[in-house]
Design a protein around this motif. Structure first.
Motif, PDB file in Angstrom:
ATOM      1  N   GLN A 118       8.298 -28.894  10.954  1.00 30.13           N
ATOM      2  CA  GLN A 118       7.085 -28.279  10.799  1.00 30.13           C
ATOM      3  C   GLN A 118       7.093 -26.892   9.954  1.00 30.13           C
ATOM      4  OE1 GLN A 118       4.348 -28.968  13.015  1.00 30.13           O
ATOM      5  NE2 GLN A 118       5.467 -30.775  13.428  1.00 30.13           N
ATOM      6  N   GLY A 119       7.894 -27.112   8.972  1.00 27.35           N
ATOM      7  CA  GLY A 119       7.935 -25.744   7.981  1.00 27.35           C
ATOM      8  C   GLY A 119       8.484 -24.586   8.535  1.00 27.35           C
ATOM      9  N   CYS A 120       8.134 -23.781   7.985  1.00 25.87           N
ATOM     10  CA  CYS A 120       8.883 -22.459   8.075  1.00 25.87           C
ATOM     11  C   CYS A 120       7.928 -21.161   7.708  1.00 25.87           C
ATOM     12  CB  CYS A 120      10.298 -22.095   7.427  1.00 25.87           C
ATOM     13  SG  CYS A 120      10.914 -20.644   7.940  1.00 25.87           S
ATOM     14  N   GLU A 121       7.838 -20.335   8.369  1.00 26.86           N
ATOM     15  CA  GLU A 121       7.155 -18.950   8.084  1.00 26.86           C
ATOM     16  C   GLU A 121       8.144 -17.700   8.166  1.00 26.86           C
ATOM     17  OE1 GLU A 121       2.926 -17.271   8.856  1.00 26.86           O
ATOM     18  OE2 GLU A 121       4.203 -16.352  10.260  1.00 26.86           O
ATOM     19  N   ILE A 122       8.321 -17.076   6.882  1.00 19.97           N
ATOM     20  CA  ILE A 122       9.201 -15.837   6.947  1.00 19.97           C
ATOM     21  C   ILE A 122       8.375 -14.498   6.613  1.00 19.97           C
ATOM     22  CG2 ILE A 122      11.088 -14.745   5.926  1.00 19.97           C
ATOM     23  CD1 ILE A 122      12.302 -17.226   5.412  1.00 19.97           C
ATOM     24  N   THR A 128       0.967  -1.220  -0.166  1.00 16.39           N
ATOM     25  CA  THR A 128       0.035  -0.136  -0.161  1.00 16.39           C
ATOM     26  C   THR A 128       0.933   1.089  -0.155  1.00 16.39           C
ATOM     27  OG1 THR A 128      -0.034   0.350   2.453  1.00 16.39           O
ATOM     28  CG2 THR A 128      -1.641  -1.400   1.436  1.00 16.39           C
ATOM     29  N   SER A 129       0.176   2.406  -0.186  1.00 15.95           N
ATOM     30  CA  SER A 129       1.063   3.620   0.115  1.00 15.95           C
ATOM     31  C   SER A 129       1.871   3.591   1.319  1.00 15.95           C
ATOM     32  CB  SER A 129       0.178   4.872  -0.021  1.00 15.95           C
ATOM     33  OG  SER A 129      -0.712   4.892   1.183  1.00 15.95           O
ATOM     34  N   LYS A 130       1.638   2.934   2.524  1.00 18.37           N
ATOM     35  CA  LYS A 130       2.128   3.124   3.817  1.00 18.37           C
ATOM     36  C   LYS A 130       3.186   1.942   4.075  1.00 18.37           C
ATOM     37  CE  LYS A 130       0.260   7.019   4.976  1.00 18.37           C
ATOM     38  NZ  LYS A 130       1.101   8.137   4.982  1.00 18.37           N
ATOM     39  N   LEU A 131       2.907   0.527   3.427  1.00 19.98           N
ATOM     40  CA  LEU A 131       3.537  -0.576   4.006  1.00 19.98           C
ATOM     41  C   LEU A 131       3.946  -1.591   2.695  1.00 19.98           C
ATOM     42  CD1 LEU A 131       1.809  -3.218   4.272  1.00 19.98           C
ATOM     43  CD2 LEU A 131       0.897  -1.947   5.909  1.00 19.98           C
ATOM     44  N   LEU A 132       4.854  -2.361   3.006  1.00 21.55           N
ATOM     45  CA  LEU A 132       4.895  -3.697   2.071  1.00 21.55           C
ATOM     46  C   LEU A 132       5.339  -4.754   3.085  1.00 21.55           C
ATOM     47  CD1 LEU A 132       6.070  -4.836  -0.552  1.00 21.55           C
ATOM     48  CD2 LEU A 132       8.234  -4.420   0.151  1.00 21.55           C
ATOM     49  N   MET A 133       4.404  -5.810   2.783  1.00 19.85           N
ATOM     50  CA  MET A 133       4.430  -6.935   3.716  1.00 19.85           C
ATOM     51  C   MET A 133       4.623  -7.971   2.556  1.00 19.85           C
ATOM     52  SD  MET A 133       1.512  -8.887   6.223  1.00 19.85           S
ATOM     53  CE  MET A 133       0.863  -9.676   4.819  1.00 19.85           C
ATOM     54  N   ILE A 134       5.659  -9.039   2.990  1.00 19.54           N
ATOM     55  CA  ILE A 134       5.860 -10.078   2.296  1.00 19.54           C
ATOM     56  C   ILE A 134       5.690 -11.297   3.221  1.00 19.54           C
ATOM     57  CG2 ILE A 134       7.583 -11.343   1.117  1.00 19.54           C
ATOM     58  CD1 ILE A 134       8.954  -8.600   0.518  1.00 19.54           C
ATOM     59  N   LYS A 135       5.262 -12.612   2.954  1.00 19.23           N
ATOM     60  CA  LYS A 135       5.024 -13.506   3.913  1.00 19.23           C
ATOM     61  C   LYS A 135       5.244 -14.976   3.104  1.00 19.23           C
ATOM     62  CE  LYS A 135       1.072 -14.740   5.881  1.00 19.23           C
ATOM     63  NZ  LYS A 135       0.163 -14.809   6.834  1.00 19.23           N
ATOM     64  N   ILE A 136       6.178 -15.914   3.291  1.00 21.49           N
ATOM     65  CA  ILE A 136       6.433 -17.035   2.672  1.00 21.49           C
ATOM     66  C   ILE A 136       6.353 -18.143   3.762  1.00 21.49           C
ATOM     67  CG2 ILE A 136       8.353 -18.259   1.326  1.00 21.49           C
ATOM     68  CD1 ILE A 136       8.976 -14.622   1.850  1.00 21.49           C
ATOM     69  N   ASN A 137       5.467 -19.128   3.385  1.00 20.16           N
ATOM     70  CA  ASN A 137       5.109 -20.322   4.271  1.00 20.16           C
ATOM     71  C   ASN A 137       5.667 -21.315   3.434  1.00 20.16           C
ATOM     72  OD1 ASN A 137       2.782 -18.206   4.982  1.00 20.16           O
ATOM     73  ND2 ASN A 137       3.285 -19.602   6.784  1.00 20.16           N
ATOM     74  N   ASP A 138       6.247 -22.432   3.960  1.00 17.29           N
ATOM     75  CA  ASP A 138       6.608 -23.734   3.176  1.00 17.29           C
ATOM     76  C   ASP A 138       6.431 -25.005   4.261  1.00 17.29           C
ATOM     77  OD1 ASP A 138       9.393 -24.691   4.588  1.00 17.29           O
ATOM     78  OD2 ASP A 138      10.091 -22.691   4.199  1.00 17.29           O
ATOM     79  N   ASP A 139       6.292 -26.046   3.575  1.00 24.36           N
ATOM     80  CA  ASP A 139       6.277 -27.423   4.296  1.00 24.36           C
ATOM     81  C   ASP A 139       7.553 -28.062   4.296  1.00 24.36           C
ATOM     82  OD1 ASP A 139       6.724 -28.218   1.647  1.00 24.36           O
ATOM     83  OD2 ASP A 139       4.985 -29.389   1.596  1.00 24.36           O
ATOM     84  N   GLY A 140       8.563 -27.300   4.419  1.00 25.49           N
ATOM     85  CA  GLY A 140       9.857 -28.012   4.624  1.00 25.49           C
ATOM     86  C   GLY A 140      10.266 -28.581   5.943  1.00 25.49           C
ATOM     87  N   VAL A 141      11.481 -28.921   6.150  1.00 24.09           N
ATOM     88  CA  VAL A 141      12.012 -29.662   7.344  1.00 24.09           C
ATOM     89  C   VAL A 141      12.029 -28.699   8.535  1.00 24.09           C
ATOM     90  CG1 VAL A 141      13.118 -31.391   6.039  1.00 24.09           C
ATOM     91  CG2 VAL A 141      14.397 -29.306   6.779  1.00 24.09           C
ATOM     92  N   GLY A 142      11.879 -27.230   8.268  1.00 23.39           N
ATOM     93  CA  GLY A 142      12.130 -26.225   9.293  1.00 23.39           C
ATOM     94  C   GLY A 142      13.582 -26.195   9.845  1.00 23.39           C
ATOM     95  N   MET A 143      13.402 -25.367  11.002  1.00 19.40           N
ATOM     96  CA  MET A 143      14.732 -25.091  11.560  1.00 19.40           C
ATOM     97  C   MET A 143      14.613 -25.468  13.091  1.00 19.40           C
ATOM     98  SD  MET A 143      16.029 -21.644   9.718  1.00 19.40           S
ATOM     99  CE  MET A 143      14.431 -20.930   9.696  1.00 19.40           C
TER     100      MET A 143
END
Length: 240
Positions: free
Chosen positions: A226-230, A176-191
């Motif tokens: 459990q995967g990962c969310e960034i 938007t004019s005020k923010l940028l949001m990025i979200k990446i979810n995966d079903d990998g091995v996690g950390m």
């Protein structure tokens, strides 16, 4: 007597203030040195990655091509010239992919969304990974912020596919004019707990530094198997 006490108190306050300023300057210098080291490390890591890609991919293809052409030159009938042509074509294709990943022209020519659609396609298809891409862009994004978003997403997808062996990845981008949001979810091995805060782990340090330079925040939620969310959030930026 009172004046002397006032002067002594004032001098003490000034000395304390000077001490605080000196400490702030020292901390600021330390932070700048730390940032400079991390920038240098990121640059060296990127050079190392490019060199490895060229050596393992294009270099080996060209070596095989030379060997085949030498055998053809010697008149050995077991080597088909068409195989040499295929190797040359593959080397050319790999070179173009590496070049585009370094700085994709589509990002400059067409903007962030077409560039991300291209990135999702070339990264997902060879690895048999399904990447769902959703976006909601309600404002024009300046060139520097587009580059930030592209690089962070590129690194996150590389981590998910190459390191976490993820097969399903969801990418969401909202601007938007005020923010940028990025979200990446995966079903990998996690950390494992604490790994996500390791500045040297899987390029996460480079991602944090890039986002921090834009006054943004990067958060990672993950656990083994459990995967990962960034999630990246850059606020307070006035988009054109």
């Amino acid at each position: 007597m009172s004046n002397n006490m006032d002067m002594t108190k004032l001098v003490a306050q000034l000395n304390e203030k000077q001490k605080q300023i000196s400490q702030q300057l020292y901390m600021g210098n330390e932070q700048m040195r730390g940032l400079a080291k991390r920038v240098w490390r990121v640059q060296e890591d990127e050079r190392k990655h490019i060199a490895q890609e060229l050596h393992d991919g294009v270099g080996q293809l060209l070596t095989a091509l030379i060997n085949q052409l030498q055998q053809v030159q010697k008149g050995e009938p077991t080597i088909a010239l068409s195989e040499s042509i295929d190797l040359a074509r593959q080397a050319l294709s790999d070179t173009r992919v590496i070049s585009r990943l370094m700085r994709p022209r589509i990002l400059d020519d067409l903007g962030l969304i077409p560039a991300l659609e291209w990135l999702v396609r070339i990264m997902g298809e060879p690895e048999d990974a399904e990447i769902e891409f959703h976006h909601q862009i309600n404002a024009e994004i300046d060139s520097d912020t587009q580059t930030l978003a592209f690089r962070v997403i590129q690194e996150a997808l590389t981590n998910a596919i190459k390191h976490a062996q993820a097969k399903t990845i969801t990418l969401n981008v909202i601007a938007t004019s005020k923010l940028l949001m990025i979200k990446i979810n995966d079903d990998g091995v996690g950390m494992a707990l604490g790994t996500e805060n390791n500045p040297d782990g899987f390029g996460l340090g480079a991602m944090r530094d890039r986002v921090s330079a834009f006054g943004g925040q990067l958060t990672i939620n993950s656990s083994p198997n459990q995967g990962c969310e960034i999630k990246v959030l850059v606020t307070g930026r006035e988009m054109p």
